[in-house]
Design an enzyme around this catalytic site. Sequence first.
Site, PDB file in Angstrom:
ATOM      1  N   THR A 236      -5.252  28.655  -0.255  1.00 12.27           N
ATOM      2  CA  THR A 236      -5.348  27.412   0.518  1.00 12.27           C
ATOM      3  C   THR A 236      -5.638  26.095  -0.305  1.00 12.27           C
ATOM      4  OG1 THR A 236      -6.411  29.046   2.412  1.00 12.27           O
ATOM      5  CG2 THR A 236      -6.801  26.741   2.282  1.00 12.27           C
TER       6      THR A 236
ATOM      7  N   TYR B 166       3.546 -15.093   5.278  1.00  9.54           N
ATOM      8  CA  TYR B 166       3.190 -14.385   6.088  1.00  9.54           C
ATOM      9  C   TYR B 166       3.276 -15.226   7.442  1.00  9.54           C
ATOM     10  CZ  TYR B 166       0.912  -9.573   6.296  1.00  9.54           C
ATOM     11  OH  TYR B 166       0.776  -8.423   6.247  1.00  9.54           O
TER      12      TYR B 166
ATOM     13  N   GLY C 272      -5.080  -9.974   3.259  1.00  6.46           N
ATOM     14  CA  GLY C 272      -6.317  -9.699   2.680  1.00  6.46           C
ATOM     15  C   GLY C 272      -6.666 -10.347   1.138  1.00  6.46           C
ATOM     16  N   ALA C 273      -7.751 -10.586   0.673  1.00  5.17           N
ATOM     17  CA  ALA C 273      -8.004 -11.208  -0.484  1.00  5.17           C
ATOM     18  C   ALA C 273      -7.513 -10.605  -1.675  1.00  5.17           C
ATOM     19  CB  ALA C 273      -9.426 -11.650  -0.726  1.00  5.17           C
ATOM     20  N   ASP C 274      -7.817  -9.078  -1.643  1.00  5.98           N
ATOM     21  CA  ASP C 274      -7.249  -8.266  -2.609  1.00  5.98           C
ATOM     22  C   ASP C 274      -5.604  -8.391  -3.043  1.00  5.98           C
ATOM     23  OD1 ASP C 274      -6.629  -6.974   0.055  1.00  5.98           O
ATOM     24  OD2 ASP C 274      -7.077  -5.040  -0.884  1.00  5.98           O
TER      25      ASP C 274
ATOM     26  N   THR D  25     -14.284   0.884  -0.822  1.00  7.38           N
ATOM     27  CA  THR D  25     -15.102   2.095  -1.408  1.00  7.38           C
ATOM     28  C   THR D  25     -15.814   1.612  -2.517  1.00  7.38           C
ATOM     29  OG1 THR D  25     -13.281   3.419  -0.554  1.00  7.38           O
ATOM     30  CG2 THR D  25     -14.593   4.163  -2.231  1.00  7.38           C
TER      31      THR D  25
END
Length: 258
Positions: free
Chosen positions: A184, A100, A107-109, A10
């Site tokens: 709502t 892992y 992931g790199a993050d 994002t």
Amino acid sequence: MLLVCDVGNTNLVFGLYEGRTLKHSFRLGTDPTMTSDEYGVFVKMLIEEEGYKFSDIDDVIISSVVPEVMHSLDNFAFKFCKKKPYIVGPGIKTGINIKYTNPSQVGADRIVNATAGYEKYKSNLILIDFGTATTFCSVSKDGDYLGGLITPGIKISADALFLNASKLPKVEIKKPENVVAKNTVSAIQSGIYYGYLGLVDKIVSQMLLELGWKEGEYNIIATGGLSQLIVNESIHEIEVDKTLTLEGLRIIYEKNKQ
């Protein structure tokens, strides 16, 4: 000075470090169509506002989960900073032992966050990153990345609701006044807020049970844009560290610089 860049699905976040001090950070929406020149104009404008220029930058390090942007960012570093950037990926030193099944799938993050968490806290850790996806990672006090899980992010889930339920409006994500809503908009906010609060509490509890960590043996660290909103009422003691990923990039750079 060091320019760090964290590319998420994002947002793309830049940080400018002088030694170990973060002097300035800024973000823009991740856009795979942006060119190296566009990155150059954007970064130049923002660092000049803080009194810096490209010639002040000694090195660049990039972490990315969006491969499509890397060509432009590589070229940006070469063209404007006159540097070959360090890229977080296979072969780079992190100080983390990845447990892992296939380490290249992490992931790199998540690796950057694990590196920062281990170096800063030196304890067993659960790391929660509220990004496009919400990720939970466990890191041992010995620097072993033990694994974790990935859930849809808060905004992804909210957007899916708005897109697939034609009569439901798009609302601000915030804590409502009551769980049992009377309109709502508040009903949607209540579902999103308390739904994710419950998700975090349940997942963390289950992780601690499986890992066998007792109170006093671990820290729980959250980062990402919506971290403060969600963890405020958690049943767990969760510390928010908004610069965790940028700090991780700085630490990895220091481990790898020539």
